[in-house]
Write an enzyme that holds these catalytic residues in place. Sequence first.
Site, PDB file in Angstrom:
ATOM      1  N   HIS A 243     -11.956   1.086  -4.347  1.00 28.69           N
ATOM      2  CA  HIS A 243     -11.554   0.407  -5.233  1.00 28.69           C
ATOM      3  C   HIS A 243     -12.529  -1.187  -5.817  1.00 28.69           C
ATOM      4  O   HIS A 243     -12.968  -2.034  -4.931  1.00 28.69           O
ATOM      5  CB  HIS A 243     -10.270  -0.180  -4.077  1.00 28.69           C
ATOM      6  CG  HIS A 243      -9.343   0.961  -4.372  1.00 28.69           C
ATOM      7  ND1 HIS A 243      -8.078   1.093  -5.381  1.00 28.69           N
ATOM      8  CD2 HIS A 243      -9.591   2.089  -3.721  1.00 28.69           C
ATOM      9  CE1 HIS A 243      -7.388   1.832  -4.722  1.00 28.69           C
ATOM     10  NE2 HIS A 243      -8.088   2.889  -3.483  1.00 28.69           N
TER      11      HIS A 243
ATOM     12  N   ASP B 159      -2.347  -1.371  -3.473  1.00 28.42           N
ATOM     13  CA  ASP B 159      -2.491   0.210  -4.465  1.00 28.42           C
ATOM     14  C   ASP B 159      -1.535   0.901  -4.205  1.00 28.42           C
ATOM     15  O   ASP B 159      -0.650   1.198  -2.857  1.00 28.42           O
ATOM     16  CB  ASP B 159      -3.636   0.356  -3.054  1.00 28.42           C
ATOM     17  CG  ASP B 159      -3.965   2.285  -3.822  1.00 28.42           C
ATOM     18  OD1 ASP B 159      -4.138   2.410  -4.733  1.00 28.42           O
ATOM     19  OD2 ASP B 159      -4.668   2.719  -2.968  1.00 28.42           O
TER      20      ASP B 159
ATOM     21  N   TYR C 287       0.544  -1.236  -0.253  1.00 33.79           N
ATOM     22  CA  TYR C 287      -0.429   0.459   0.094  1.00 33.79           C
ATOM     23  C   TYR C 287       0.902   1.291   0.044  1.00 33.79           C
ATOM     24  O   TYR C 287       1.626   1.856   1.247  1.00 33.79           O
ATOM     25  CB  TYR C 287      -1.002  -0.281   1.436  1.00 33.79           C
ATOM     26  CG  TYR C 287      -2.022   1.292   1.352  1.00 33.79           C
ATOM     27  CD1 TYR C 287      -2.250   1.685   0.158  1.00 33.79           C
ATOM     28  CD2 TYR C 287      -2.182   2.080   3.014  1.00 33.79           C
ATOM     29  CE1 TYR C 287      -3.415   2.721   0.205  1.00 33.79           C
ATOM     30  CE2 TYR C 287      -2.985   2.591   2.649  1.00 33.79           C
ATOM     31  CZ  TYR C 287      -3.645   3.283   1.322  1.00 33.79           C
ATOM     32  OH  TYR C 287      -4.312   4.424   1.655  1.00 33.79           O
TER      33      TYR C 287
END
Length: 276
Positions: free
Chosen positions: A267, A151, A110
Amino acid sequence: MVRIASVNVNGVRAAFRKDMGGWLEAGDFDIVALQEVRALDEDLLPLVPGWHVLHDPATAKGRAGVAVLSREPSIEHRTDIGLKTFDTKGRWLEADFLIGETLLTVVSAYVHSGGEVGSQKQTDKYRFLDSMAKRLPQLRAHTEHAVVMGDFNVGHTPLDIKNWRGNQKTAGFLPEERSYLDRFLGTGMVTGVDGKRGRGHGWVDVGRAAHPGVDGPYTWWSQRGKAFDTDTGWRIDYHMATPALAATASGYRVDRASAWDTRWSDHAPVIVDYDL
């Protein structure tokens, strides 16, 4: 065949209240990487019975957090990306699995969202990306079969953002950020879009390999306006695999919700089958 999914859940407790659990059980997944879990172990574990869970929560409660769920237990895991100068808890989790005789390493990552140019948030983002650049060759030395998922908070090329022209000075599409992906995914000496040269790491963007030359498919849509309805999105969620693992990939898909009000995150999950 190993089915691996990755998704920024935007808060796992809220996602489960919106039926993420139904998606998880229906997906026939072997491994699932989660980002932005924003929970403690005592919050997460009761939500995923029957799964082996590796979880690295962020130091700050309610922020970040990464996890790896698996049907079979991992043989080892690590949360140290090697950056000692500031807190990276809840942003990098590596897990090793033995699939037959093949060592498979999966990473739930992340990356910081960043902020205005020159801000501390943007500086932290670059420092984390620098750490990724140092860790990626080490992962390839560890095993020929590795995938870094999650991500990345960076759209690599204009194909990855619907309104790319208006976002060239926005965190997530700055030339300096995009150049990291130029190097992560390039081979030989690479000149990034920021004009700087560096050695490519030779990883493969599995999503772009499956969809060459087309817009998207996008994985994130702003909550504002009608971005989801008009598919005005960004492709910032990746499966970035070593060449040996990427060569086995099939069935790449973005599991986009059928309608705005059926989403359980901003998402969409990214799913790939790997033939090991």
